[in-house]
Design a protein around this motif. Structure first.
Motif, PDB file in Angstrom:
ATOM      1  N   TYR A 246       9.540  10.176 -16.391  1.00  0.00           N
ATOM      2  CA  TYR A 246       9.824  10.271 -14.962  1.00  0.00           C
ATOM      3  C   TYR A 246       8.636   9.715 -14.182  1.00  0.00           C
ATOM      4  CZ  TYR A 246      13.589  13.684 -15.956  1.00  0.00           C
ATOM      5  OH  TYR A 246      14.718  14.319 -16.403  1.00  0.00           O
ATOM      6  N   PRO A 247       8.692   8.479 -13.717  1.00  0.00           N
ATOM      7  CA  PRO A 247       7.607   7.970 -12.877  1.00  0.00           C
ATOM      8  C   PRO A 247       7.792   8.389 -11.425  1.00  0.00           C
ATOM      9  CG  PRO A 247       9.170   6.221 -13.366  1.00  0.00           C
ATOM     10  CD  PRO A 247       9.673   7.448 -14.065  1.00  0.00           C
ATOM     11  N   ALA A 248       6.691   8.533 -10.718  1.00  0.00           N
ATOM     12  CA  ALA A 248       6.702   8.895  -9.298  1.00  0.00           C
ATOM     13  C   ALA A 248       5.811   7.924  -8.534  1.00  0.00           C
ATOM     14  CB  ALA A 248       6.210  10.326  -9.106  1.00  0.00           C
ATOM     15  N   ALA A 249       6.177   7.666  -7.276  1.00  0.00           N
ATOM     16  CA  ALA A 249       5.373   6.748  -6.467  1.00  0.00           C
ATOM     17  C   ALA A 249       5.650   6.972  -4.990  1.00  0.00           C
ATOM     18  CB  ALA A 249       5.677   5.295  -6.838  1.00  0.00           C
ATOM     19  N   ARG A 250       4.718   6.513  -4.166  1.00  0.00           N
ATOM     20  CA  ARG A 250       4.869   6.569  -2.710  1.00  0.00           C
ATOM     21  C   ARG A 250       5.529   5.291  -2.221  1.00  0.00           C
ATOM     22  NH1 ARG A 250       1.629   4.561   0.975  1.00  0.00           N
ATOM     23  NH2 ARG A 250      -0.072   4.275  -0.546  1.00  0.00           N
ATOM     24  N   LEU A 251       6.425   5.415  -1.264  1.00  0.00           N
ATOM     25  CA  LEU A 251       7.105   4.254  -0.702  1.00  0.00           C
ATOM     26  C   LEU A 251       6.188   3.507   0.261  1.00  0.00           C
ATOM     27  CD1 LEU A 251      10.062   3.653  -1.549  1.00  0.00           C
ATOM     28  CD2 LEU A 251       9.487   6.060  -1.774  1.00  0.00           C
ATOM     29  N   THR A 252       6.275   2.196   0.261  1.00  0.00           N
ATOM     30  CA  THR A 252       5.419   1.386   1.137  1.00  0.00           C
ATOM     31  C   THR A 252       5.751   1.601   2.606  1.00  0.00           C
ATOM     32  OG1 THR A 252       6.959  -0.468   0.880  1.00  0.00           O
ATOM     33  CG2 THR A 252       5.039  -0.434  -0.571  1.00  0.00           C
ATOM     34  N   THR A 253       6.971   2.030   2.897  1.00  0.00           N
ATOM     35  CA  THR A 253       7.370   2.252   4.286  1.00  0.00           C
ATOM     36  C   THR A 253       6.932   3.610   4.825  1.00  0.00           C
ATOM     37  OG1 THR A 253       9.515   3.023   3.472  1.00  0.00           O
ATOM     38  CG2 THR A 253       9.366   0.712   4.163  1.00  0.00           C
ATOM     39  N   SER A 254       6.388   4.456   3.975  1.00  0.00           N
ATOM     40  CA  SER A 254       6.003   5.800   4.409  1.00  0.00           C
ATOM     41  C   SER A 254       4.764   5.759   5.300  1.00  0.00           C
ATOM     42  CB  SER A 254       5.723   6.692   3.194  1.00  0.00           C
ATOM     43  OG  SER A 254       5.186   7.939   3.604  1.00  0.00           O
ATOM     44  N   ASP A 255       4.863   6.455   6.431  1.00  0.00           N
ATOM     45  CA  ASP A 255       3.700   6.599   7.306  1.00  0.00           C
ATOM     46  C   ASP A 255       3.260   8.062   7.380  1.00  0.00           C
ATOM     47  OD1 ASP A 255       5.754   7.709   8.741  1.00  0.00           O
ATOM     48  OD2 ASP A 255       5.464   6.519  10.555  1.00  0.00           O
ATOM     49  N   ASN A 256       3.707   8.845   6.393  1.00  0.00           N
ATOM     50  CA  ASN A 256       3.395  10.273   6.366  1.00  0.00           C
ATOM     51  C   ASN A 256       2.109  10.495   5.576  1.00  0.00           C
ATOM     52  OD1 ASN A 256       3.311  13.078   6.007  1.00  0.00           O
ATOM     53  ND2 ASN A 256       5.525  13.257   5.869  1.00  0.00           N
ATOM     54  N   GLY A 257       1.088  10.932   6.252  1.00  0.00           N
ATOM     55  CA  GLY A 257      -0.204  11.142   5.594  1.00  0.00           C
ATOM     56  C   GLY A 257      -0.180  12.228   4.539  1.00  0.00           C
ATOM     57  N   GLN A 258       0.824  13.104   4.575  1.00  0.00           N
ATOM     58  CA  GLN A 258       0.912  14.189   3.603  1.00  0.00           C
ATOM     59  C   GLN A 258       1.591  13.756   2.297  1.00  0.00           C
ATOM     60  OE1 GLN A 258      -0.414  17.171   3.767  1.00  0.00           O
ATOM     61  NE2 GLN A 258      -1.230  16.896   5.824  1.00  0.00           N
ATOM     62  N   ALA A 259       2.199  12.578   2.283  1.00  0.00           N
ATOM     63  CA  ALA A 259       2.931  12.130   1.097  1.00  0.00           C
ATOM     64  C   ALA A 259       2.004  11.992  -0.109  1.00  0.00           C
ATOM     65  CB  ALA A 259       3.641  10.811   1.380  1.00  0.00           C
ATOM     66  N   ALA A 260       0.851  11.377   0.096  1.00  0.00           N
ATOM     67  CA  ALA A 260      -0.111  11.210  -0.999  1.00  0.00           C
ATOM     68  C   ALA A 260      -0.612  12.561  -1.491  1.00  0.00           C
ATOM     69  CB  ALA A 260      -1.281  10.338  -0.549  1.00  0.00           C
ATOM     70  N   ALA A 261      -0.769  13.506  -0.566  1.00  0.00           N
ATOM     71  CA  ALA A 261      -1.245  14.838  -0.948  1.00  0.00           C
ATOM     72  C   ALA A 261      -0.213  15.555  -1.820  1.00  0.00           C
ATOM     73  CB  ALA A 261      -1.552  15.660   0.294  1.00  0.00           C
ATOM     74  N   PHE A 262       1.051  15.427  -1.461  1.00  0.00           N
ATOM     75  CA  PHE A 262       2.078  16.086  -2.269  1.00  0.00           C
ATOM     76  C   PHE A 262       2.232  15.399  -3.618  1.00  0.00           C
ATOM     77  CE2 PHE A 262       6.670  16.867  -3.365  1.00  0.00           C
ATOM     78  CZ  PHE A 262       6.497  18.200  -3.710  1.00  0.00           C
ATOM     79  N   LEU A 263       2.125  14.085  -3.654  1.00  0.00           N
ATOM     80  CA  LEU A 263       2.186  13.360  -4.926  1.00  0.00           C
ATOM     81  C   LEU A 263       1.072  13.833  -5.854  1.00  0.00           C
ATOM     82  CD1 LEU A 263       3.450  11.126  -6.662  1.00  0.00           C
ATOM     83  CD2 LEU A 263       1.970   9.479  -5.483  1.00  0.00           C
ATOM     84  N   LYS A 264      -0.121  14.013  -5.312  1.00  0.00           N
ATOM     85  CA  LYS A 264      -1.242  14.516  -6.108  1.00  0.00           C
ATOM     86  C   LYS A 264      -0.975  15.944  -6.577  1.00  0.00           C
ATOM     87  CE  LYS A 264      -6.270  15.194  -5.947  1.00  0.00           C
ATOM     88  NZ  LYS A 264      -7.482  15.138  -5.087  1.00  0.00           N
ATOM     89  N   TYR A 265      -0.376  16.750  -5.713  1.00  0.00           N
ATOM     90  CA  TYR A 265      -0.090  18.147  -6.042  1.00  0.00           C
ATOM     91  C   TYR A 265       0.874  18.265  -7.230  1.00  0.00           C
ATOM     92  CZ  TYR A 265       1.253  23.047  -5.436  1.00  0.00           C
ATOM     93  OH  TYR A 265       1.496  24.378  -5.641  1.00  0.00           O
ATOM     94  N   LEU A 266       1.737  17.268  -7.414  1.00  0.00           N
ATOM     95  CA  LEU A 266       2.726  17.321  -8.492  1.00  0.00           C
ATOM     96  C   LEU A 266       2.073  17.401  -9.880  1.00  0.00           C
ATOM     97  CD1 LEU A 266       5.365  14.731  -7.220  1.00  0.00           C
ATOM     98  CD2 LEU A 266       5.516  17.226  -7.178  1.00  0.00           C
ATOM     99  N   ALA A 267       0.823  16.982  -9.987  1.00  0.00           N
ATOM    100  CA  ALA A 267       0.102  17.065 -11.258  1.00  0.00           C
ATOM    101  C   ALA A 267      -0.944  18.175 -11.261  1.00  0.00           C
ATOM    102  CB  ALA A 267      -0.571  15.727 -11.574  1.00  0.00           C
TER     103      ALA A 267
END
Length: 269
Positions: free
Chosen positions: A226-247
Motif C-alpha cells: 500500500y503506497p501513500a503520497a501527497r497530491l500535488t494539488t494539495s495546499d493543506n499544510g497538515q497533509a504532510a503531518a498526517f502522512l508522517k503520522y501514518l508511520a
C-alpha cells in the motif's frame, strides 16, 4: 491640512490595515481545514481508527473517502480534490504518478497485507489447503467465487495472479462474482450470496461473520503493498503531518492490530 498631510494620513491608515493581525476565526479556519484522504476500501476500519487518534492529538479533522484504488485514481485524474492518496497496490499509485498528480518525494510504501480465502457462516467443510491440487470448483458447489474485479481492483488482480499461479484459475474463471472493491466482495460472502471469497486478511478480521479457511502462499502473487503520497494539488499544510503520522508508533499499533504489516520506517510523530 495640506495635500501632503492628507496623503500621508491615507498611507498610514492603509498600512495599519495591512499589518493588522487576522481575526482569530480566520486563523482557526486555516488551521482546522480537514485533511482529505482517498484510500483503498480495505483500509477503512484501521485508517478510521488512526485518523481518530490523530484528530484527538492534533485537533485537525480527517475526511476519508474509500473505494477501489482504480476508482479513486481515476477520480484524481478528473481533478477530484484530495490531499493524500493511499492505494492498495503500486500499479494505481504509478498511474497517478505518471500523470504528475503526486509529490514524488512524499511517496512511501506504507503497509503490507496477505491474501486469504474466506467462507461465510454456513461453511461446514473446514479449512482448505490452497495448493495446486485443491478442488476450488468443487468447494464452490453451485455457488460463485466472490472477489474484486480482476481487471481493475487490486485485490482482484492479486487473487487472479494467485489462482493462476496455483493452476486453479481456469476451473473457476467463469464462476467469479466480480465486485467493485474488496469490501463489496467480502459482503457477498458475509451475506451468504457467495460460499467463498478472495479478500485481504485484514478484511476478514474486520467482519466476524466470515472465517478464513485458507491463506494463499505469499509467492503465488505479487507482494501486496500500500503506497501513500501527497497530491500535488494539495495546499493543506497538515497533509504532510498526517502522512508522517501514518508511520508513527500510535498508528503502527493500530495497523498491526488490524493485521497489516507496517513497511514504512518508524516516524517521530
Amino acid at each position: 491640512m495640506t495635500f501632503a498631510r492628507h496623503l500621508f494620513a491615507a498611507l498610514l491608515l492603509g498600512l495599519s490595515f495591512a499589518t493588522a493581525p487576522l481575526p482569530a476565526h480566520a486563523r482557526d479556519d486555516a488551521a482546522d481545514k480537514p485533511v482529505v484522504v482517498f484510500a483503498a476500501a480495505s483500509l477503512k476500519n484501521a485508517l478510521d481508527a488512526v485518523a481518530r487518534e490523530w484528530t484527538r492529538s492534533s485537533g485537525v479533522e480527517v475526511k476519508a473517502s474509500y473505494a477501489a484504488s482504480s476508482a479513486l485514481a481515476r477520480q484524481l485524474e478528473q481533478d477530484a480534490p484530495a490531499d493524500l492518496f493511499i492505494s492498495a497496490d503500486t500499479a494505481w499509485m504509478n498511474y497517478v504518478a505518471d500523470r504528475k498528480l503526486i509529490a514524488a518525494d512524499s511517496r512511501l510504501d506504507l503497509l503490507g497485507n496477505r491474501l486469504v480465502l474466506v467462507a461465510g457462516p454456513d461453511w461446514k467443510k473446514g479449512d482448505v489447503d490452497l495448493g495446486p491440487g485443491f478442488d476450488l470448483s468443487g468447494a464452490l458447489g453451485a455457488g460463485r467465487l466472490a472477489m474484486g474485479d480482476v481487471n481493475s481492483v487490486p485485490a482482484g488482480r492479486y487473487g487472479k495472479a494467485a489462482l493462476t499461479s496455483l493452476g486453479l484459475w481456469e476451473s473457476v474463471a467463469s464462476r467469479v462474482a466480480g465486485a467493485e472493491n474488496v469490501r463489496a466482495a467480502l459482503a457477498l460472502v458475509a451475506r451468504g450470496e457467495a460460499p467463498l471469497g478472495v479478500v485481504y486478511k485484514t478484511d476478514a478480521a474486520a467482519d466476524p461473520s466470515v472465517r478464513i479457511v485458507g491463506t494463499f502462499p505469499a509467492d503465488s502473487h505479487p507482494a501486496i503493498v500500500y503506497p501513500a503520497a501527497r497530491l500535488t494539488t494539495s495546499d493543506n499544510g497538515q497533509a504532510a503531518a498526517f502522512l508522517k503520522y501514518l508511520a508513527s508508533a500510535p498508528a503502527r499499533k493500530i495497523f498491526e492490530a488490524a493485521g497489516f504489516a507496517v513497511l514504512a520506517p518508524a516516524s517521530g510523530s
